[in-house]
Structures are given as structure tokens and as C-alpha cells.
Design an enzyme around this catalytic site. Sequence first.
Site, mmCIF file in Angstrom:
data_model
loop_
_atom_site.group_PDB
_atom_site.id
_atom_site.type_symbol
_atom_site.label_atom_id
_atom_site.label_comp_id
_atom_site.label_asym_id
_atom_site.label_seq_id
_atom_site.Cartn_x
_atom_site.Cartn_y
_atom_site.Cartn_z
ATOM 1 N N TYR A 152 -10.795 1.504 4.834
ATOM 2 C CA TYR A 152 -9.611 1.240 4.023
ATOM 3 C C TYR A 152 -9.935 0.148 3.015
ATOM 4 C CZ TYR A 152 -4.615 0.735 3.111
ATOM 5 O OH TYR A 152 -3.377 0.710 2.528
ATOM 6 N N LYS B 245 -0.020 3.315 -2.954
ATOM 7 C CA LYS B 245 -1.168 4.226 -3.014
ATOM 8 C C LYS B 245 -0.766 5.690 -3.168
ATOM 9 C CE LYS B 245 -4.623 1.460 -0.546
ATOM 10 N NZ LYS B 245 -3.997 0.128 -0.649
ATOM 11 N N SER C 20 0.793 -1.236 0.000
ATOM 12 C CA SER C 20 0.000 0.000 0.000
ATOM 13 C C SER C 20 0.819 1.277 0.000
ATOM 14 C CB SER C 20 -0.971 0.004 1.172
ATOM 15 O OG SER C 20 -2.024 -0.907 0.924
#
Length: 384
Positions: free
Chosen positions: A171, A64, A61
Site C-alpha cells: 500500500y 483513491k 484514502s
Amino acid sequence: MFKSFKTFEAALQRAVAEGKIAGAVALVTDRDGVTYEHAAGLRAVGQPAAMDGATVFWIASMTKAVVSVAALQLVERGKLTLDGDLGELCPDLKDLQVLEGVAEGKPRLRPAKGFVTLRQLLSHTSGFAYTFTHPEFLAFSQTEGALDPNSGSRAAHRQPLMFDPGQGWIYGIGIDWAGIVIEAARGQRLDAYLAENIFAPLAMFDTGFALSEGQAPRKASVHVRGPDGALIAIPFGLPADPEVLSGGGGLYSTAADYGKFLRMLLGDGGPVLSARTLRSLSESHSGPHKAGYIKSAMATMSNDFDLYPHMATGHGLATMITPEPTGDGRGAGSLAWAGLANTYYWADPEAGQGGVLMTQLLPFADPEVLSLLRALERGAYGLD
């Protein structure tokens, strides 16, 4: 500012010696360049290759923030808007449904009120979840016919929302959808867009969705703990040539490469973003909803995660925002997030410095690694 990393290095060496982690790479940078690097341990337990600055990690992540910046480039260039209905550009984002629960293996769904926007995708307020972040979505994913987005298929990303767009924080796969939106707006595959518009300008030549022949031998293994607590290296690899490149978690990188990305966040945006957009990254876009926490629905994937339970953390257009000083050095308005296999970063625009801590261990939010992260931060701010 006097920096001392003695406490961090001693703690890291102890964690490796006691088998808490296989190894780690740490890096601290200011706006001008790297100010500290350190590595300890092995890339994989039972193997001779040592962790070093060339080690390649699955950053999960931490992808991201990179893809979010790419989306914001297209907003600056007039190719996307933050608050428009994305259903015209991506028909899969039309007629979305909200999951209200699962009973006897059957989901209860209703039409979503409102439409999903890019702002919501980037700030995790769209309603899209992960199986490990919401128990009802985990139950849905176990129903007959439900597909796994980790497969890389487009169909698997057509999933229900956990709430109406903009009405909460969870999330999830919103930034995977942002990657799909980038492709639709640009008419270009996500890897090619990032290579041209992010990686080349920042000289991040060790970052990408697939490992090159030169990178594969440098890759660190992902580890889990066995029943006796001993580390086990597990087979891990992302789907080859997937239909959907994971904008939410598909990149491999090194600490040095990610440090270059942090320097862009700490500077004036350089060749990547305008200074105005860069300044806006410290603004929360998650409204009244506390952001940046995980109540785990899958213990094998993640522990519960809330670094600052008494702080009203928010989420901006690229990262989590800490609106107050952390107590370990970072100032108000700092940017931060992490990757599933216990990789972490922060960028503190006020102080002009950031840091990276890379390991490869599941589940996420490992207490030992979080302790090391705090020690690294304290060292970077002269609090050791």
C-alpha cells in the site's frame, strides 16, 4: 430485506458516551437513494457542534477510488492505457530504483526491472509504499535528504520502489502518481478534472481538495488519544496549493456526497463510466498477492489492518475486492476501502447497496470503529 440498526446505534451511542470516539456519521444507500442515515456525537471534543449529515471529513484514502475512476475514464477515452510504459508521459517514472535495505543510514538501491504501468499504480502492485506500510521505506525516509510526500512537493514523490513493478503488493503512493499521470494526459490540474468529470456529473458539490468558506465551519476535527486514553482534537490541514494534489488522500467530503459516488458504483456508471468498465471493477488485478492489508511500521499512523485474514482479498482497479461473502452481509465481489482517519465504505454490486462510516480518529484501523463498521454492515443486511 428488513433492515434494523438498533445494535449499531446503541454501540455508536456507547462509543461516544465512553469517549472512544468524538462522533460519527453513517449512511447506507441502494442504487436509487439513501436508505439510512444516522449521526451521533460531536465534530470535536469540547466543542458544541454536533455531528450531522452536513459534517465535512478528511476522507484520506477514500480519495483513491475517485481518482482511480478518473484514470479509467481516460482509458475509455483513449488518452491512457493500462499496460503501457508511463515513463514517456511522466519522465519521473523512468529509471526507477528498488530499495533493498538501509544500513547505517545509507540506502542500498538497484535499478528496477521493468516499467511501471497504470494498472500497477491503481492496484498497488507498482512497488511504491508509504512510510507507515514498510519498515525499510520508513528507514529510507529518515535518511538525510529524503523528502515527505505529504509536503505536496513533486520531488518528494520520486521515491524508490520496494520491489520490481508487478512483483508484489504494498500500500503506497501509487494513486498519487496516477493523479500526476491524469494531469499529464489531460493537460489539466487534477482538481479541475475531477470537478468537471466526476463531481459535477454526480452532484458531489461538497467534495474537493480545499475547504470553501462554507465548508470550513462544518469540518470535523481529527482526534488522537492522549496518554490517559482521552480524546484530543489536533490541528490538521493539508498543504495549501501544493505542487502535487494528493490523488491518494487529499479530498474532503461528506457521507452524503460519497454515497452519490457509491450509487454510481452500484448502478450502471451513469455519466461517469461505461457499464463494461464498471463491471470490471470487481475483478482483482493484484495477481497471486494478497491485497488490502497493512502491517504497520508506524503505530501512531496505523494499527495492523487485515479485516479478512482467512480470505484471499485482492485489489482491483479502484478498490479492495472481497472474493467471498464477508459473513456480515456483503456478497462476493464487493468493493471496499477506507481512509487513514478511520473513514470506511463498501459497495456490493450483487446486492445493490453500499455504506459509509465517517469518523476522524488516528491511528487507522481503530478496533472500536471497526466494530461499529461491522455492526453497520450487519444492520444494512438485516442481520442485526
